[in-house]
Scaffold this active site. Structure first.
Site, PDB file in Angstrom:
ATOM      1  N   ARG A 187       0.828  -1.223   0.000  1.00 17.18           N
ATOM      2  CA  ARG A 187       0.000   0.000   0.000  1.00 17.18           C
ATOM      3  C   ARG A 187       0.858   1.268   0.000  1.00 17.18           C
ATOM      4  O   ARG A 187       0.454   2.303   0.529  1.00 17.18           O
ATOM      5  CB  ARG A 187      -0.965   0.034   1.183  1.00 17.18           C
ATOM      6  CG  ARG A 187      -1.744  -1.252   1.404  1.00 17.18           C
ATOM      7  CD  ARG A 187      -2.475  -1.708   0.177  1.00 17.18           C
ATOM      8  NE  ARG A 187      -3.171  -2.982   0.384  1.00 17.18           N
ATOM      9  CZ  ARG A 187      -3.783  -3.636  -0.601  1.00 17.18           C
ATOM     10  NH1 ARG A 187      -3.786  -3.171  -1.832  1.00 17.18           N
ATOM     11  NH2 ARG A 187      -4.407  -4.762  -0.346  1.00 17.18           N
ATOM     12  N   GLU A 310      -6.358 -11.946   8.459  1.00 10.59           N
ATOM     13  CA  GLU A 310      -6.012 -12.035   7.042  1.00 10.59           C
ATOM     14  C   GLU A 310      -4.940 -13.091   6.782  1.00 10.59           C
ATOM     15  O   GLU A 310      -3.971 -12.864   6.056  1.00 10.59           O
ATOM     16  CB  GLU A 310      -5.570 -10.664   6.519  1.00 10.59           C
ATOM     17  CG  GLU A 310      -6.677  -9.622   6.653  1.00 10.59           C
ATOM     18  CD  GLU A 310      -6.346  -8.282   6.001  1.00 10.59           C
ATOM     19  OE1 GLU A 310      -5.168  -7.897   6.010  1.00 10.59           O
ATOM     20  OE2 GLU A 310      -7.280  -7.639   5.498  1.00 10.59           O
ATOM     21  N   ARG A 343      -2.195  -5.578  17.537  1.00 13.41           N
ATOM     22  CA  ARG A 343      -3.225  -4.978  16.689  1.00 13.41           C
ATOM     23  C   ARG A 343      -4.592  -5.636  16.887  1.00 13.41           C
ATOM     24  O   ARG A 343      -4.695  -6.868  16.996  1.00 13.41           O
ATOM     25  CB  ARG A 343      -2.841  -5.083  15.210  1.00 13.41           C
ATOM     26  CG  ARG A 343      -1.618  -4.275  14.873  1.00 13.41           C
ATOM     27  CD  ARG A 343      -1.263  -4.427  13.427  1.00 13.41           C
ATOM     28  NE  ARG A 343      -1.911  -3.477  12.549  1.00 13.41           N
ATOM     29  CZ  ARG A 343      -2.446  -3.777  11.381  1.00 13.41           C
ATOM     30  NH1 ARG A 343      -2.486  -5.033  10.944  1.00 13.41           N
ATOM     31  NH2 ARG A 343      -2.961  -2.839  10.622  1.00 13.41           N
ATOM     32  N   ARG A 355     -18.302  -8.254   9.650  1.00 13.87           N
ATOM     33  CA  ARG A 355     -16.870  -7.975   9.846  1.00 13.87           C
ATOM     34  C   ARG A 355     -16.652  -6.796  10.798  1.00 13.87           C
ATOM     35  O   ARG A 355     -15.689  -6.790  11.569  1.00 13.87           O
ATOM     36  CB  ARG A 355     -16.218  -7.691   8.485  1.00 13.87           C
ATOM     37  CG  ARG A 355     -14.776  -7.276   8.614  1.00 13.87           C
ATOM     38  CD  ARG A 355     -14.096  -7.133   7.284  1.00 13.87           C
ATOM     39  NE  ARG A 355     -12.895  -6.331   7.420  1.00 13.87           N
ATOM     40  CZ  ARG A 355     -12.194  -5.874   6.412  1.00 13.87           C
ATOM     41  NH1 ARG A 355     -12.554  -6.137   5.159  1.00 13.87           N
ATOM     42  NH2 ARG A 355     -11.120  -5.145   6.608  1.00 13.87           N
ATOM     43  N   ASP A 384     -11.831  -0.605   7.603  1.00 12.96           N
ATOM     44  CA  ASP A 384     -10.453  -0.525   7.133  1.00 12.96           C
ATOM     45  C   ASP A 384     -10.136   0.784   6.422  1.00 12.96           C
ATOM     46  O   ASP A 384     -10.053   0.794   5.191  1.00 12.96           O
ATOM     47  CB  ASP A 384     -10.183  -1.708   6.176  1.00 12.96           C
ATOM     48  CG  ASP A 384      -8.700  -1.930   5.964  1.00 12.96           C
ATOM     49  OD1 ASP A 384      -7.908  -1.306   6.676  1.00 12.96           O
ATOM     50  OD2 ASP A 384      -8.341  -2.730   5.085  1.00 12.96           O
ATOM     51  N   GLU A 412      -4.454   4.325   0.737  1.00 14.63           N
ATOM     52  CA  GLU A 412      -4.840   3.063   0.096  1.00 14.63           C
ATOM     53  C   GLU A 412      -6.216   3.143  -0.551  1.00 14.63           C
ATOM     54  O   GLU A 412      -6.422   2.643  -1.648  1.00 14.63           O
ATOM     55  CB  GLU A 412      -4.811   1.948   1.150  1.00 14.63           C
ATOM     56  CG  GLU A 412      -5.349   0.630   0.655  1.00 14.63           C
ATOM     57  CD  GLU A 412      -5.314  -0.473   1.706  1.00 14.63           C
ATOM     58  OE1 GLU A 412      -4.820  -0.224   2.824  1.00 14.63           O
ATOM     59  OE2 GLU A 412      -5.769  -1.587   1.397  1.00 14.63           O
TER      60      GLU A 412
END
Ligand code: GCU
Length: 719
Positions: A187, A310, A343, A355, A384, A412
């Site tokens: 990114r 992820e 995190r 989510r 996000d 991003e």
């Protein structure tokens, strides 16, 4: 021809007033540390007040030495003569030093309340001579104060009768570099990674020093060197030596290095059979690793960890929770004074839950279970880094745990390098959001500065937008996002608009013909991008993988939450994600007062409407328009706002140096074209889903929906 005349006229005009701009070819490398000659009248005024530099102590403090160096460079550059350090106190000296230095002590300055990094700048008298004193409890404080003094001068502000005290409100003010060891930057849109791992530790690129200067000038005091999607290699001896070389460069500037740690490193590097945090051999491996790192980097900051998100490994692979994982690492760095930044950006493939709810579900039950040198890093919103998200429900929900803000500085989801989007308003909106955790005024800023729940460990991280491009950040205006991040990490109450003005003056010169226009462009730009990309609470409608252009139609990806249709849920009846009781009930994760407000479309702020509600296309909005008409109007407004920014920039053509003027001008053309593309593609799609035609007077999209759907980007940057 008319344009040429305007240029000549402006140059002529400026010759008599300013010498700051137009004469220099500028490539942006100097960021906001330009130190160009100030207008003659300011030079005349300030040369007597900043005539020499005196280091109060014995000169042995490396940070004070850097402060003296910076003052020499800046004052000589701006005031049109050589201003050097050394010699005795004269009238107009800038005297710098720490509380340890007898000359500073003799002034009996109130330094006690400033902490280890704060500073004081004062007009004073030493031996009967008027001087400016920059004093602090540490060398780094002196460096911060020196930058503050330099910036005042740079902005043409008077430096007599000064009495300024400032101290950071947050302890950890970090840049997170998503930089890979092969120099790609996840990114990242400003070239390659500035860390030349291959040539480190031997070759220390001078750019590392300029990076450190830039960060120190805005109070950033830490850098996580490698991507959160980490490779274990970063923890091997050769890479520790490379990180140590960077730490040596950064140390005098008050910057510590941190590393992202790959959870499974004990298996990959240590050949253990497990990475279970409760297995003693795993804990021993991390302890030995921490000892090894601290032997090379005594002031190593600690580890940043992305776990069980992820596809990254983590403690949940062993049926342990995040606190068990974090605490095991915390024990390894604790003897050395290190911290673990854990995190909260977690969501899992196997979890069918909304989510936006998953991080809260995972972390809220762990409140109070983390070791005292762990801080949980939470993104500003629950999805996000979208153009707009409501604040993350974890803020205010974990009173027993220090929470740290994670913002993205790299854009991003906001047009990458080229779109002009000043993030100050986005940061400010998140920080000033009221969590109502302890009643009115429980803002996110107060959660993260520790004042709400009495935490000493506090922080803010920004995902860096820095690369090897000459201008560091891919565009001049992207530099402002690095700048405002630093300012808000120092003071989360800072005003986005005030910081924009400050940045403009440092970047383009303190020219009253420039600043208001630049500030107006910057302050509109965030709302513009929301309008042309994802208005009214929409989110995550960008193309797969590259995250660049619009792709609200994508529905076929393996994981439901990877698909834009998951987020907007547009169908023939309406659009938006029902997060009330009839839907995912994510509203219940907020304090009762907010939960009630967000549960009702009538009391939900319109800017968040479709984040929380599925709304019928024909329902009436506050404006009297139907939702469909309102959506169309927002897209049109976004496109118009970009056109307007471009117009405003063009009025500055005679006043801004050519290279930076032209690059921004060309980028604004790209942005104008792409704002139109976002508007056209999204409306083409939503028209097809809703069965609604565009209201009268609204231009039809330039292309068919199928044509928009066919656009691909196989070689986009940032991967
Ligand atoms: C986003 C981003 C990823 C990144 C992730 C994270 O999903 O697209 O590239 O790894 O955030 O913050 O961990």
């Amino acid at each position: 021809m008319g344009r040429l005349l305007a240029w000549c006229a402006a140059l002529f005009l400026m010759a008599g007033t300013l010498t700051t701009t137009a004469a220099h070819a500028e490539d942006g490398y100097d960021l906001w540390l330009r130190y160009r000659p100030l207008p003659a009248n300011i030079q005349a005024r300030d040369s007597t007040r900043a005539a020499s530099i005196v280091v109060a102590g014995d000169g042995s403090d490396p940070s004070v030495a850097k402060a003296a160096e910076e003052l020499e460079r800046a004052l000589s550059g701006m005031l049109g003569g050589t201003v050097s350090a050394g010699g005795g106190v004269k009238s107009g000296s800038v005297v710098i030093g720490t509380a340890k230095d007898s000359r500073v002590r003799a002034l009996a300055l109130p330094l006690a309340g400033l902490g280890p990094e704060g500073y004081l700048i004062r007009s004073a008298t030493i031996d009967g001579k008027p001087v400016t004193v920059v004093a602090a409890n540490s060398g780094v404080g002196v460096l911060y104060g020196s930058f503050a003094l330099i910036q005042r001068i740079q902005r043409g502000q008077p430096i007599d009768a000064l009495d300024i005290a400032s101290a950071p409100k947050l302890k950890l003010r970090l840049l997170d570099h998503w930089d890979n060891l092969d120099r790609t930057v996840e990114r990242g849109y400003a070239g390659q990674s500035i860390w030349d791992w291959w040539k480190l530790p031997d070759f220390k690129d001078p750019r590392y020093t300029d990076y450190a200067r830039a960060n120190a000038s805005i109070g950033i005091n830490g850098a996580v060197l490698n991507n959160v999607n980490a490779k274990a290699d970063s923890l091997t001896a050769p890479y520790i030596a490379k990180a140590a070389a960077l730490a040596d460069v950064f140390r005098p500037y008050g910057i510590r290095v941190y590393l992202s740690a790959r959870w499974s490193a004990p298996i990959e590097l240590g050949h253990l059979k497990t990475a279970d945090p409760l297995d003693p051999s795993v804990a021993a491996w991390w302890k030995a690793k921490a000892d090894e790192i601290y032997a090379a980097i005594p002031d190593f900051g600690g580890f940043l960890v992305k776990a069980n998100s992820e596809g990254q490994p983590g403690p949940q692979d062993y049926h342990r929770n995040h606190a068990e994982g974090a605490n095991m690492l915390a024990a390894a760095v604790k003897p050395h004074g290190g911290v673990i930044i854990w995190r909260a950006f977690v969501y899992a493939q196997e979890n069918p839950e909304d989510r936006a709810k998953q991080a809260y579900d995972d972390f809220k039950p762990l409140d109070g279970k983390f070791a005292d040198n762990v801080i949980v890093q939470v993104k500003n919103g629950a999805i996000d880094f979208q153009p707009r998200e409501p604040f993350h429900p974890l803020f205010g929900a974990m009173p027993e745990t220090p929470l740290m803000m994670e913002f993205q500085i790299t854009k991003e989801y906001l047009g990458m390098a080229t779109h002009l989007v000043y993030l100050g308003p986005l940061y400010e909106e998140a920080l000033q959001a009221d969590t109502w955790a302890h009643g009115k005024g429980s803002t996110v800023a107060k959660v993260i500065d520790g004042s709400l729940d009495h935490h000493a460990l506090t922080g803010m991280a920004g995902v860096a937008n820095i690369g090897t491009d000459r201008d560091w950040s891919g565009s001049t205006f992207n530099q402002a996002n690095w700048f405002v991040f630093g300012r808000m990490a120092w003071d989360p109450e800072a005003s986005a608009k005030a910081v924009a003005g400050e940045w403009s003056e440092l970047t383009f010169g303190p020219d009253p013909r420039i600043t208001p226009t630049v500030v107006a462009m910057m302050t509109t730009s965030r709302e513009a991008v929301v309008n042309y990309m994802e208005p009214l609470g929409l989110a995550h409608m960008m193309g797969t993988g590259h995250h660049y252009g619009p792709a609200p139609w994508v529905h076929e990806l393996a994981r439901p939450e990877w698909n834009p249709v998951y987020y907007h849920k547009a169908d023939a009846s309406g659009i938006g994600f029902d997060r009330t009781k009839t839907g995912s009930n994510a509203v219940a994760q907020y304090a009762p007062k907010l939960a009630a407000m967000f549960a009702d479309p009538k009391t939900t702020p319109e800017r968040n409407l479709l984040w929380f509600h599925h709304v019928g296309w024909d329902e009436r909005m506050a404006s009297g328009k139907t939702l469909w008409e309102e959506l169309v109007a927002h897209y049109a407004l976004g496109v118009a706002e970009v056109a307007d920014m471009h117009e405003q920039w063009r009025t500055l053509a005679p006043l801004i140096d050519r290279q930076r003027y032209a690059k921004t001008d060309s980028f604004l053309s790209i942005q104008q074209r792409e704002a139109q593309w976002w508007r056209d593609a999204c409306l083409a799609y939503f028209a097809s889903v809703s069965g609604h035609a565009l209201p009268p007077g609204e231009a039809a999209p330039a292309h068919s929906l199928a044509e928009y759907e066919a656009i691909t980007f196989p070689y986009e940057p940032g991967r």
